[in-house]
Design an enzyme around this catalytic site. Structure first.
Site, PDB file in Angstrom:
ATOM      1  N   GLU A   4     -24.604  10.108 -59.490  1.00 21.26           N
ATOM      2  CA  GLU A   4     -24.724  10.204 -58.636  1.00 21.26           C
ATOM      3  C   GLU A   4     -25.177   9.183 -57.990  1.00 21.26           C
ATOM      4  O   GLU A   4     -25.604   7.596 -58.177  1.00 21.26           O
ATOM      5  CB  GLU A   4     -26.989  10.423 -59.076  1.00 21.26           C
ATOM      6  CG  GLU A   4     -27.029  12.230 -60.054  1.00 21.26           C
ATOM      7  CD  GLU A   4     -27.662  11.422 -60.786  1.00 21.26           C
ATOM      8  OE1 GLU A   4     -29.151  10.343 -60.772  1.00 21.26           O
ATOM      9  OE2 GLU A   4     -28.550  12.621 -61.463  1.00 21.26           O
ATOM     10  N   LEU A  29     -28.517  15.749 -57.914  1.00 26.36           N
ATOM     11  CA  LEU A  29     -29.293  14.766 -59.415  1.00 26.36           C
ATOM     12  C   LEU A  29     -29.649  15.862 -60.769  1.00 26.36           C
ATOM     13  O   LEU A  29     -30.365  16.263 -60.791  1.00 26.36           O
ATOM     14  CB  LEU A  29     -30.556  14.463 -58.746  1.00 26.36           C
ATOM     15  CG  LEU A  29     -30.054  13.724 -57.108  1.00 26.36           C
ATOM     16  CD1 LEU A  29     -31.879  13.095 -56.862  1.00 26.36           C
ATOM     17  CD2 LEU A  29     -29.916  12.339 -57.561  1.00 26.36           C
ATOM     18  N   ALA A  30     -28.188  15.666 -60.685  1.00 26.30           N
ATOM     19  CA  ALA A  30     -28.908  16.953 -62.276  1.00 26.30           C
ATOM     20  C   ALA A  30     -27.550  16.257 -63.415  1.00 26.30           C
ATOM     21  O   ALA A  30     -26.164  16.946 -63.267  1.00 26.30           O
ATOM     22  CB  ALA A  30     -28.565  18.596 -61.735  1.00 26.30           C
ATOM     23  N   GLU A  31     -27.945  15.921 -64.723  1.00 27.95           N
ATOM     24  CA  GLU A  31     -27.694  15.268 -65.311  1.00 27.95           C
ATOM     25  C   GLU A  31     -26.788  16.482 -65.789  1.00 27.95           C
ATOM     26  O   GLU A  31     -25.496  16.491 -66.404  1.00 27.95           O
ATOM     27  CB  GLU A  31     -27.884  14.036 -66.484  1.00 27.95           C
ATOM     28  CG  GLU A  31     -28.272  12.931 -65.850  1.00 27.95           C
ATOM     29  CD  GLU A  31     -29.608  12.813 -64.757  1.00 27.95           C
ATOM     30  OE1 GLU A  31     -30.183  13.780 -64.627  1.00 27.95           O
ATOM     31  OE2 GLU A  31     -29.933  12.019 -64.704  1.00 27.95           O
ATOM     32  N   GLN A  58     -27.009   8.023 -64.911  1.00 29.91           N
ATOM     33  CA  GLN A  58     -27.313   6.440 -63.337  1.00 29.91           C
ATOM     34  C   GLN A  58     -28.093   6.285 -63.921  1.00 29.91           C
ATOM     35  O   GLN A  58     -28.035   4.441 -64.037  1.00 29.91           O
ATOM     36  CB  GLN A  58     -28.254   7.311 -62.317  1.00 29.91           C
ATOM     37  CG  GLN A  58     -28.181   6.114 -61.469  1.00 29.91           C
ATOM     38  CD  GLN A  58     -28.720   6.866 -59.995  1.00 29.91           C
ATOM     39  OE1 GLN A  58     -29.917   7.049 -60.133  1.00 29.91           O
ATOM     40  NE2 GLN A  58     -28.355   6.945 -59.168  1.00 29.91           N
ATOM     41  N   PHE A  59     -28.875   6.421 -65.425  1.00 29.28           N
ATOM     42  CA  PHE A  59     -29.354   5.493 -66.711  1.00 29.28           C
ATOM     43  C   PHE A  59     -29.078   6.479 -67.769  1.00 29.28           C
ATOM     44  O   PHE A  59     -29.418   7.552 -67.751  1.00 29.28           O
ATOM     45  CB  PHE A  59     -30.905   5.019 -66.043  1.00 29.28           C
ATOM     46  CG  PHE A  59     -31.301   4.951 -64.880  1.00 29.28           C
ATOM     47  CD1 PHE A  59     -30.684   2.717 -65.108  1.00 29.28           C
ATOM     48  CD2 PHE A  59     -30.762   4.545 -63.817  1.00 29.28           C
ATOM     49  CE1 PHE A  59     -31.296   2.005 -63.931  1.00 29.28           C
ATOM     50  CE2 PHE A  59     -31.471   3.951 -62.618  1.00 29.28           C
ATOM     51  CZ  PHE A  59     -31.224   2.854 -62.605  1.00 29.28           C
ATOM     52  N   PHE A 107     -31.235   9.091 -69.611  1.00 32.68           N
ATOM     53  CA  PHE A 107     -31.513  10.127 -69.312  1.00 32.68           C
ATOM     54  C   PHE A 107     -30.565  10.868 -69.195  1.00 32.68           C
ATOM     55  O   PHE A 107     -30.029  12.905 -69.484  1.00 32.68           O
ATOM     56  CB  PHE A 107     -31.685  10.598 -67.195  1.00 32.68           C
ATOM     57  CG  PHE A 107     -32.175   9.821 -66.754  1.00 32.68           C
ATOM     58  CD1 PHE A 107     -33.694   9.637 -66.472  1.00 32.68           C
ATOM     59  CD2 PHE A 107     -31.932   8.798 -65.502  1.00 32.68           C
ATOM     60  CE1 PHE A 107     -34.322   8.832 -66.472  1.00 32.68           C
ATOM     61  CE2 PHE A 107     -33.148   8.544 -64.650  1.00 32.68           C
ATOM     62  CZ  PHE A 107     -34.169   7.881 -64.986  1.00 32.68           C
ATOM     63  N   HIS A 111     -36.035   3.688 -68.458  1.00 32.62           N
ATOM     64  CA  HIS A 111     -33.936   3.487 -67.526  1.00 32.62           C
ATOM     65  C   HIS A 111     -33.999   2.785 -68.870  1.00 32.62           C
ATOM     66  O   HIS A 111     -31.800   2.310 -68.815  1.00 32.62           O
ATOM     67  CB  HIS A 111     -34.608   2.644 -66.005  1.00 32.62           C
ATOM     68  CG  HIS A 111     -34.692   3.745 -64.558  1.00 32.62           C
ATOM     69  ND1 HIS A 111     -36.011   4.542 -65.005  1.00 32.62           N
ATOM     70  CD2 HIS A 111     -34.335   3.669 -63.888  1.00 32.62           C
ATOM     71  CE1 HIS A 111     -35.883   5.284 -64.367  1.00 32.62           C
ATOM     72  NE2 HIS A 111     -35.052   4.779 -63.387  1.00 32.62           N
TER      73      HIS A 111
END
Length: 325
Positions: A29, A58-60, A82-83, A86, A129
């Site tokens: 992302e 935006l879909a892990e 991204q973090f 998640f 996060h």
């Protein structure tokens, strides 16, 4: 050698591996044009093109599935979550698929995936996060879990991780990204996976830790040295699998040990370290094993995290307690 931050060292490692191997792909992302939320991939899309460094939805869960499919086709994916808080959205891909593929396929298929993600407290992030979830990963057979504590190791370990044929969870503590610089070679080099480092030699008490807590342990050791207490610091670097040989050698040397982690105490990496010491070196101990960790509560909102996170003062107090036992 240039003085570099950890984020610069990570960018260097990614660039070198993209240059060296056309099968290395970096995606996640905002990692493309924006260069990532912390700018770890800044400039890489411009240099290597949108086919090699690209943004995902935006879909892990999609990032995980894409990584698995690419690996089966001969690529070496380096996806970014991204973090790491998640990670639950991609747990099936990581724990249910990546970690099991070599066993499931009888060694005929590999998962050369390096999952990068920032984590850790001390920078006042929003909820979720900063969570320290390395313990979840360490409990999953088939995964390597790597957590560097400095720029030199970050670059060398990341290169080693990308070249490894098994999945690696590569966690980067946010507080370390730009908090200090050190000399980092310009070219390629590797730091071995699964091998701890003796960050500081000592004779009285061993402190075993990883990530940002290595910096806190160094601060504590500096203060303790003024009072004649010599602290040896073991930086795990790879928290799964553990370098048990280095751990036990240090404990046998000092006879006293404090295990430190930023994460909550319950069922964490530190608990496994304590277990290994208890099984293998209990007769070498001259005091109970000390532990320093965060409380067993949800990671607090940013305004309260300084009261929640373990720090150098906590480590210093526990080392004094174990030393005086």
């Amino acid at each position: 050698m240039a003085q570099k931050t950890m984020i610069q060292a990570i960018t260097d490692a990614l660039a070198l591996e993209l240059e060296k191997d056309e099968n290395v792909l970096v995606f996640g992302e905002d990692v493309g044009h924006n260069g990532g939320v912390f700018r770890a991939t800044e400039g890489l899309q411009e240099k290597f093109g949108e086919d090699r460094v690209f943004d995902t939805p935006l879909a892990e869960s999609g990032i995980g599935g894409l990584s698995i499919g690419l690996s089966l086709e001969g690529y070496r994916p380096v996806p970014e979550i991204q973090f790491f808080g998640f990670v639950f959205e991609v747990m099936d891909s990581i724990a249910g698929q990546m970690s099991r593929t070599r066993y499931r396929m009888g060694g005929t298929r590999h998962m050369p995936i390096t999952v990068r993600a920032p984590f850790g407290g001390g920078v006042h992030t929003p909820e979720l996060h900063a969570d320290n979830l390395e313990g979840l990963m360490a409990q999953t057979p088939g995964l390597r879990v790597v957590i560097p504590s400095n720029p030199y190791d970050a670059k060398g370990l990341l290169i080693s991780a990308i070249r490894d044929n098994d999945p690696v969870i590569f966690l980067e503590h946010m507080k370390l990204y730009r908090s200090f610089r050190e000399e980092v070679p310009e070219g390629e080099y590797t730091v071995p996976l699964d091998k701890a480092a003796i960050t500081r030699e000592g004779t009285d008490v061993t402190v075993i830790t990883y990530g940002a807590m290595v910096r806190e342990a160094i601060k504590a050791a500096d203060k303790l040295e003024k009072d004649g207490i010599s602290v040896e610091i073991v930086d795990l670097r790879t928290v799964a699998p553990l370098d048990v040989e280095t751990i036990i050698a240090s404990v046998e040397k000092t006879g006293r040990v404090v295990v430190v982690q930023e994460a909550q105490k319950q069922a964490g990496v530190g608990a496994q370290v304590v277990s290994e010491i208890s099984e293998r070196a209990i007769l070498s101990l001259e005091a109970p094993i000390g532990r320093v960790s965060a409380p067993d509560t949800v990671f607090p909102f940013g305004q309260a995290e300084s009261a929640w996170l373990p720090n150098a003062a906590d480590i210093e107090a526990k080392v004094r307690e174990i030393h005086e036992f």
